[in-house]
Design a protein around this motif. Structure first.
Motif, PDB file in Angstrom:
ATOM      1  N   ASP A 197       0.550  -2.766  11.040  1.00  0.00           N
ATOM      2  CA  ASP A 197       1.776  -1.994  10.812  1.00  0.00           C
ATOM      3  C   ASP A 197       2.098  -1.921   9.318  1.00  0.00           C
ATOM      4  OD1 ASP A 197       4.285  -0.777  11.085  1.00  0.00           O
ATOM      5  OD2 ASP A 197       5.279  -2.637  11.638  1.00  0.00           O
ATOM      6  N   VAL A 198       2.174  -3.090   8.677  1.00  0.00           N
ATOM      7  CA  VAL A 198       2.555  -3.131   7.260  1.00  0.00           C
ATOM      8  C   VAL A 198       1.471  -2.523   6.384  1.00  0.00           C
ATOM      9  CG1 VAL A 198       3.124  -4.652   5.337  1.00  0.00           C
ATOM     10  CG2 VAL A 198       4.109  -5.079   7.586  1.00  0.00           C
ATOM     11  N   ALA A 199       0.200  -2.712   6.743  1.00  0.00           N
ATOM     12  CA  ALA A 199      -0.879  -2.129   5.947  1.00  0.00           C
ATOM     13  C   ALA A 199      -0.785  -0.606   5.938  1.00  0.00           C
ATOM     14  CB  ALA A 199      -2.232  -2.583   6.493  1.00  0.00           C
ATOM     15  N   LEU A 200      -0.580  -0.003   7.101  1.00  0.00           N
ATOM     16  CA  LEU A 200      -0.485   1.452   7.159  1.00  0.00           C
ATOM     17  C   LEU A 200       0.769   1.965   6.459  1.00  0.00           C
ATOM     18  CD1 LEU A 200      -2.866   1.142   9.104  1.00  0.00           C
ATOM     19  CD2 LEU A 200      -1.805   2.881  10.565  1.00  0.00           C
ATOM     20  N   LEU A 201       1.878   1.253   6.637  1.00  0.00           N
ATOM     21  CA  LEU A 201       3.112   1.687   5.981  1.00  0.00           C
ATOM     22  C   LEU A 201       3.032   1.506   4.468  1.00  0.00           C
ATOM     23  CD1 LEU A 201       5.793   0.336   8.474  1.00  0.00           C
ATOM     24  CD2 LEU A 201       5.061   2.706   8.149  1.00  0.00           C
ATOM     25  N   SER A 202       2.322   0.483   4.023  1.00  0.00           N
ATOM     26  CA  SER A 202       2.138   0.300   2.579  1.00  0.00           C
ATOM     27  C   SER A 202       1.371   1.471   1.988  1.00  0.00           C
ATOM     28  CB  SER A 202       1.397  -1.016   2.303  1.00  0.00           C
ATOM     29  OG  SER A 202       2.153  -2.131   2.715  1.00  0.00           O
ATOM     30  N   ALA A 203       0.331   1.902   2.699  1.00  0.00           N
ATOM     31  CA  ALA A 203      -0.416   3.072   2.241  1.00  0.00           C
ATOM     32  C   ALA A 203       0.477   4.310   2.219  1.00  0.00           C
ATOM     33  CB  ALA A 203      -1.622   3.302   3.148  1.00  0.00           C
ATOM     34  N   MET A 204       1.347   4.410   3.216  1.00  0.00           N
ATOM     35  CA  MET A 204       2.274   5.549   3.267  1.00  0.00           C
ATOM     36  C   MET A 204       3.173   5.578   2.034  1.00  0.00           C
ATOM     37  SD  MET A 204       5.393   6.146   5.986  1.00  0.00           S
ATOM     38  CE  MET A 204       6.373   4.873   5.166  1.00  0.00           C
ATOM     39  N   TYR A 205       3.704   4.410   1.650  1.00  0.00           N
ATOM     40  CA  TYR A 205       4.591   4.388   0.482  1.00  0.00           C
ATOM     41  C   TYR A 205       3.825   4.689  -0.796  1.00  0.00           C
ATOM     42  CZ  TYR A 205       8.575   2.765   3.173  1.00  0.00           C
ATOM     43  OH  TYR A 205       9.613   2.697   4.067  1.00  0.00           O
ATOM     44  N   GLY A 206       2.562   4.253  -0.871  1.00  0.00           N
ATOM     45  CA  GLY A 206       1.753   4.632  -2.023  1.00  0.00           C
ATOM     46  C   GLY A 206       1.562   6.141  -2.101  1.00  0.00           C
ATOM     47  N   MET A 207       1.353   6.760  -0.949  1.00  0.00           N
ATOM     48  CA  MET A 207       1.234   8.218  -0.897  1.00  0.00           C
ATOM     49  C   MET A 207       2.541   8.883  -1.320  1.00  0.00           C
ATOM     50  SD  MET A 207       0.686  10.598   2.461  1.00  0.00           S
ATOM     51  CE  MET A 207       2.341  10.167   3.035  1.00  0.00           C
ATOM     52  N   PHE A 208       3.674   8.346  -0.825  1.00  0.00           N
ATOM     53  CA  PHE A 208       4.966   8.890  -1.217  1.00  0.00           C
ATOM     54  C   PHE A 208       5.175   8.776  -2.732  1.00  0.00           C
ATOM     55  CE2 PHE A 208       7.163   7.966   3.132  1.00  0.00           C
ATOM     56  CZ  PHE A 208       6.485   9.040   3.692  1.00  0.00           C
ATOM     57  N   ALA A 209       4.700   7.669  -3.303  1.00  0.00           N
ATOM     58  CA  ALA A 209       4.847   7.484  -4.752  1.00  0.00           C
ATOM     59  C   ALA A 209       4.085   8.562  -5.506  1.00  0.00           C
ATOM     60  CB  ALA A 209       4.354   6.092  -5.153  1.00  0.00           C
ATOM     61  N   GLY A 210       2.855   8.825  -5.085  1.00  0.00           N
ATOM     62  CA  GLY A 210       2.072   9.866  -5.745  1.00  0.00           C
ATOM     63  C   GLY A 210       2.701  11.236  -5.594  1.00  0.00           C
ATOM     64  N   ALA A 211       3.228  11.520  -4.389  1.00  0.00           N
ATOM     65  CA  ALA A 211       3.878  12.812  -4.172  1.00  0.00           C
ATOM     66  C   ALA A 211       5.142  12.930  -5.016  1.00  0.00           C
ATOM     67  CB  ALA A 211       4.217  12.979  -2.687  1.00  0.00           C
ATOM     68  N   ALA A 212       5.901  11.837  -5.150  1.00  0.00           N
ATOM     69  CA  ALA A 212       7.111  11.857  -5.978  1.00  0.00           C
ATOM     70  C   ALA A 212       6.764  12.173  -7.426  1.00  0.00           C
ATOM     71  CB  ALA A 212       7.841  10.522  -5.888  1.00  0.00           C
ATOM     72  N   HIS A 213       5.684  11.556  -7.933  1.00  0.00           N
ATOM     73  CA  HIS A 213       5.270  11.817  -9.316  1.00  0.00           C
ATOM     74  C   HIS A 213       4.855  13.282  -9.481  1.00  0.00           C
ATOM     75  CE1 HIS A 213       3.753  10.638 -13.296  1.00  0.00           C
ATOM     76  NE2 HIS A 213       2.809  11.534 -13.064  1.00  0.00           N
ATOM     77  N   ALA A 214       4.133  13.798  -8.506  1.00  0.00           N
ATOM     78  CA  ALA A 214       3.688  15.192  -8.581  1.00  0.00           C
ATOM     79  C   ALA A 214       4.875  16.148  -8.616  1.00  0.00           C
ATOM     80  CB  ALA A 214       2.779  15.509  -7.397  1.00  0.00           C
ATOM     81  N   PHE A 215       5.850  15.926  -7.758  1.00  0.00           N
ATOM     82  CA  PHE A 215       7.030  16.793  -7.754  1.00  0.00           C
ATOM     83  C   PHE A 215       7.836  16.642  -9.042  1.00  0.00           C
ATOM     84  CE2 PHE A 215       6.642  17.005  -3.003  1.00  0.00           C
ATOM     85  CZ  PHE A 215       6.618  18.387  -2.901  1.00  0.00           C
TER      86      PHE A 215
END
Length: 295
Positions: free
Chosen positions: A174-192
């Motif tokens: 659970d935490v491993a997948l959600l951690s990856a999700m937040y990393g993805m959100f971080a990259g998307a936030a930087h892109a926007f």
């Protein structure tokens, strides 16, 4: 029920937040007798109106069914709710978000009180519950026998995925997948952030970003897993570590030029540089994983 209709397993549910309520509603709709308890009784009213029995205490709720599902705020809440409650002969399925260590300790705690234990990590949000096409599921770990016994009932709200006898594995997945999700959100936030002050429509930009993340993430994840398993970080590398590190100043300079903080990118770039110092420039980025391990 008719003579030819199998009876549905009764379920006791402790915890009626948004997720607990969604779970309870689907069990009721599927014909499972449901007993519920929540520390704030008002939260039980909606399910009571749909046919659930409301227990006046956690102990009363536990006594009502052999299958006990807990979906509370945190591990401390589980301990507090079940403190002094007789769990002898109960099948305890804990869907509360916890750490792997807490899940393992809770399994020992439950077994010492005469209960069988199964831990769960919910990979869904409440609107996905009861909607099979939404793709939600729950990771389960602990007793395989217990999982198989209640698999059909547990699969009513969302899908099920058993990940091992170690009670901590569901929480870890659970935490491993959600951690990856937040990393993805971080990259998307930087892109926007990079396009935020420009005459670029973020709605038009979004499909480009989503397509690119999808195209890169799937193959990269599978390749990283294969390299970690066989230990070969250099064969058939397309974009090697040395080349990627050499390109990082462009990303940092672009961020500065756009008036964007590099704080979401810089830590990863620093890990890439550290890996280059101790590894081979012909590697891909897999070696960064090894840098994150300590102890």
């Amino acid at each position: 029920m008719t003579a030819n209709t199998p009876e549905k397993t009764p379920v006791t549910l402790l915890g009626l937040g948004a997720m607990g309520t969604a779970l309870g509603r689907t069990w009721l709709a599927a014909g499972h007798p449901l007993t519920v308890w929540n520390r704030s009784p008002a939260r039980a009213e909606a399910l009571a109106a749909e046919g659930a029995k409301v227990a006046g205490s956690a102990a009363g709720a536990v006594a009502a069914s052999a299958l006990l599902v807990v979906c509370l705020l945190d591990d401390d809440s589980v301990g507090a709710a079940l403190d002094g409650v007789d769990l002898t002969g109960k099948d305890l399925v804990n869907l509360t978000t916890t750490t792997p260590a807490q899940a393992r300790a809770r399994a020992v705690w439950a077994e010492a009180r005469g209960a069988r234990y199964l831990d769960g990590g919910i990979m869904a949000v409440p609107p996905m519950v009861g909607v099979p096409e939404a793709g939600g599921y729950v990771f389960y770990s602990g007793s395989r026998e217990l999982f198989e016994l209640h698999r059909a009932t547990l699969a009513v709200p969302v899908g099920t995925r058993y990940v091992g006898a170690d009670a901590g594995f569901a929480a870890l997945h659970d935490v491993a997948l959600l951690s990856a999700m937040y990393g993805m959100f971080a990259g998307a936030a930087h892109a926007f952030a990079l396009i935020r002050r420009e005459d670029i429509d973020p709605v038009a930009f979004a499909p480009l970003l989503g397509e690119w993340i999808g195209a890169m993430a799937g193959p990269a994840v599978r390749q990283t897993a294969a390299r970690l398993k066989d230990g070969d970080y250099t064969t058939d590398v397309v974009s090697n570590l040395a080349m990627q590190v050499a390109g990082t100043p462009t990303f940092l300079a672009t961020a500065e030029g756009q008036g964007v903080s590099p704080e979401l990118l810089r830590p990863y770039f620093e890990l890439m540089r550290r890996r280059l110092d101790v590894g081979s420039g012909e590697e891909d980025l897999t070696g960064v994983v090894d840098l994150l391990l300590f102890g």
